[in-house]
Motif scaffolding. Structure first.
Motif, short mmCIF file in Angstrom:
data_model
loop_
_atom_site.label_atom_id
_atom_site.label_comp_id
_atom_site.label_asym_id
_atom_site.label_seq_id
_atom_site.Cartn_x
_atom_site.Cartn_y
_atom_site.Cartn_z
N VAL A 199 0.84 -1.21 0.00
CA VAL A 199 0.00 0.00 0.00
C VAL A 199 0.87 1.26 0.00
O VAL A 199 0.65 2.19 -0.79
CB VAL A 199 -0.94 0.00 1.22
N LYS A 200 1.87 1.29 0.86
CA LYS A 200 2.74 2.46 0.95
C LYS A 200 3.45 2.73 -0.37
O LYS A 200 3.53 3.88 -0.83
CB LYS A 200 3.78 2.25 2.06
N ARG A 201 3.98 1.68 -0.98
CA ARG A 201 4.77 1.86 -2.20
C ARG A 201 3.92 2.34 -3.36
O ARG A 201 4.35 3.17 -4.17
CB ARG A 201 5.50 0.55 -2.52
N ILE A 202 2.70 1.83 -3.46
CA ILE A 202 1.83 2.28 -4.54
C ILE A 202 1.39 3.72 -4.30
O ILE A 202 1.34 4.53 -5.24
CB ILE A 202 0.61 1.34 -4.66
N MET A 203 1.09 4.08 -3.07
CA MET A 203 0.71 5.47 -2.78
C MET A 203 1.84 6.42 -3.14
O MET A 203 1.61 7.48 -3.75
CB MET A 203 0.36 5.60 -1.29
N LEU A 204 3.05 6.07 -2.78
CA LEU A 204 4.20 6.91 -3.12
C LEU A 204 4.37 7.04 -4.62
O LEU A 204 4.59 8.13 -5.15
CB LEU A 204 5.48 6.33 -2.50
N PHE A 205 4.27 5.92 -5.30
CA PHE A 205 4.44 5.93 -6.75
C PHE A 205 3.39 6.81 -7.42
O PHE A 205 3.72 7.65 -8.28
CB PHE A 205 4.34 4.49 -7.28
N GLU A 206 2.14 6.65 -7.04
CA GLU A 206 1.05 7.38 -7.70
C GLU A 206 1.05 8.86 -7.34
O GLU A 206 0.44 9.67 -8.05
CB GLU A 206 -0.30 6.76 -7.33
N THR A 207 1.74 9.24 -6.27
CA THR A 207 1.84 10.66 -5.91
C THR A 207 3.19 11.24 -6.32
O THR A 207 3.62 12.27 -5.80
CB THR A 207 1.61 10.85 -4.40
N ASN A 208 3.84 10.55 -7.26
CA ASN A 208 5.04 11.07 -7.94
C ASN A 208 6.26 11.19 -7.04
O ASN A 208 7.07 12.11 -7.19
CB ASN A 208 4.74 12.42 -8.60
N HIS A 209 6.40 10.27 -6.09
CA HIS A 209 7.59 10.25 -5.25
C HIS A 209 8.52 9.12 -5.67
O HIS A 209 8.07 8.00 -5.89
CB HIS A 209 7.21 10.03 -3.77
#
Length: 361
Positions: free
Chosen positions: A338-348
Motif C-alpha cells: 500500500v505504501k509503495r503504490i501510494m508513493l508511486f502514484e503521488t510522484n515520489h
C-alpha cells in the motif's frame, strides 16, 4: 467535507511514508530504472482512470495466517484511488486459483473493460505471484496393459507441476478398479497425501513377500538393531518386501503455454499506457544466477522466455507483455505494498520498487 478530510488524511499518511521510504535499503538497479525515476518520468496514464485490483487469496503453508489477508490492502488502495483521483476501481473477488482469475478476466473482456493499472497483491517469489497449487488438467495414457495417469497443476503461471502415476492393470484388479474410481478425487490432494493414500491401499491388498521380510526384519534381525531404529527398519522392510503395484513421480517443468496465457490475459484488459504492478515478495528482486535444477525456483526468469534469461520477474513480464511493469524489491507485507503504490502514484521516488520499461534495459 468527508472527501476533503479523507484527502487530507491520505496526504498526512504519504508524508510519513515518504520520510520513511528514503531511508530504505539499497539494491542493485539493474535491470530496474534508477530509483530517482518518478511516475511523471514514465509514459503512463496519469492519473489512472480505471484500476483493477487482484488480491490473490492464499495463506502461507503451515501457518495460521488468514488466507484473505490481501483483501485488506486491496480495500485501502481502493479507497486511495477513489478519493485521491476519483478513479473507477474494480476489485476481483474470491481468487483462490488461477482458474478463478482467468474466469473473471474473461467476464471483464465480455464487458469491454480495460484498465490503466493492474495490481496484484499476494504471496510471491522470484518467479512471480503464488497461489495454492491447483489442478487444471488430468490425462490418461494407455499402452497395452500399462496406464499412465498424469495430473497437471500450477501455483505460479508458467510453472507446471506434474504428478505421474503408472500401473499395470494385469497386476492387481482391485488396485486398477480403485484407480479408475478414485482418480478424479486425487485432484484436490497434495503429493504426499496422494502417496500415503495409494500406499495405504496397496498395503491392504498386496501381501508381503514373507521370505523377504524374514530375511531382513525377523525378530532376530530386529533385535540386533538399536531400539530407536527398529520401527524405521520395519518400515523399510515393508517397502522392500511388498511388490509395488504402482510408480508415482512428481516434477516441476517450464510451461511457456501457461506463462503466455497469463501475459495475454494482462494485455487483453490493460490499456497501451497502462502499468502492471506485482505487490508481493521479490518480483523486482534480482535472483542469484545459479545452475537451476528442475525442482528449484527461478525456473521462469532463468529460462529463454521472452528473450531471457532475465534479471527479475518484473523484467520478464515487461518484455513478454510489452508494458511497463513494477514490483517490490525484497520482502513485502501488505502494508508495504500500500505504501509503495501510494508513493508511486503521488510522484515520489523510492528505494523499494523495481520499474522496468520494455526494450530499454
Amino acid at each position: 467535507m468527508k472527501n476533503l478530510n479523507t484527502v487530507v488524511l491520505f496526504s498526512i499518511v504519504l508524508i510519513g511514508i515518504y520520510a520513511a521510504s528514503v531511508q530504505g535499503d539499497e539494491h542493485s538497479t539493474k535491470p530496474c530504472l534508477p530509483y530517482s525515476v518518478k511516475l511523471s518520468d514514465l509514459n503512463l496514464q496519469q492519473p489512472p482512470r480505471r484500476v483493477l485490483l487482484v488480491p490473490l487469496l492464499s495463506g502461507e503453508l503451515d501457518s495460521n495466517q488468514n488466507p484473505r489477508w490481501p483483501e485488506q490492502p486491496a480495500r485501502l488502495l481502493e479507497a486511495f484511488y477513489r478519493h485521491r483521483f476519483n478513479t473507477t476501481v474494480k476489485l476481483l473477488s474470491d481468487v483462490w486459483s488461477w482458474s478463478d482469475y482467468y474466469r473473471q478476466v474473461e467476464q471483464l473482456l465480455q464487458q469491454g473493460s480495460s484498465f490503466d493499472r493492474i495490481i496484484f497483491i499476494s504471496h510471491g517469489g522470484y518467479d512471480g505471484p503464488i497461489l495454492k497449487n491447483a489442478v487444471y488438467l488430468q490425462e490418461q495414457n494407455t499402452t497395452g496393459s500399462t496406464i499412465n495417469m498424469l495430473q497437471f497443476s500450477e501455483a505460479q503461471p508458467g510453472l507446471k507441476n506434474v504428478l505421474s502415476i503408472t500401473y499395470d492393470t494385469e497386476k492387481n484388479r482391485q488396485f486398477s478398479d480403485y484407480m479408475a474410481s478414485h482418480w478424479k478425487d486425487l485432484a484436490s490432494m497434495e503429493f504426499d497425501a496422494v502417496w500415503q493414500q495409494l500406499t495405504g491401499f496397496e498395503k491392504q491388498i498386496q501381501p508381503l513377500d514373507n521370505s523377504c521380510y524374514q530375511r531382513y526384519c525377523s525378530i532376530e534381525k530386529l533385535a540386533l538393531r538399536p531400539p530407536q531404529q527398529r520401527e524405521y527398519q520395519q518400515h523399510l522392510c515393508e517397502l522392500i518386501c511388498r511388490k509395488p503395484l504402482f510408480e508415482i513421480k512428481q516434477s516441476v517443468e517450464l510451461s511457456p503455454e501457461r506463462f503466455f496465457r497469463f501475459t495475454t490475459s494482462l494485455n487483453s484488459i490493460l490499456n497501451a499506457d497502462g502499468l502492471i504492478f506485482f505487490g508481493a515478495c521479490n518480483p523486482g528482486s534480482i535472483s542469484p544466477k545459479i545452475k537451476v535444477q528442475k525442482d528449484e525456483t527461478e525456473l521462469l526468469i532463468n529460462s529463454t522466455l521472452a528473450g531471457g534469461p532475465h534479471m527479475s520477474y518484473v523484467d520478464l513480464v515487461s518484455e513478454a507483455s510489452g508494458h511497463i511493469t513494477s514490483g517490490s524489491v525484497g520482502d513485502s507485507s501488505g502494508e508495504d505494498v500500500v505504501k509503495r503504490i501510494m508513493l508511486f502514484e503521488t510522484n515520489h521516488p523510492q528505494h523499494h520498487l523495481c520499474i522496468v520499461v520494455p526494450g530499454i534495459n
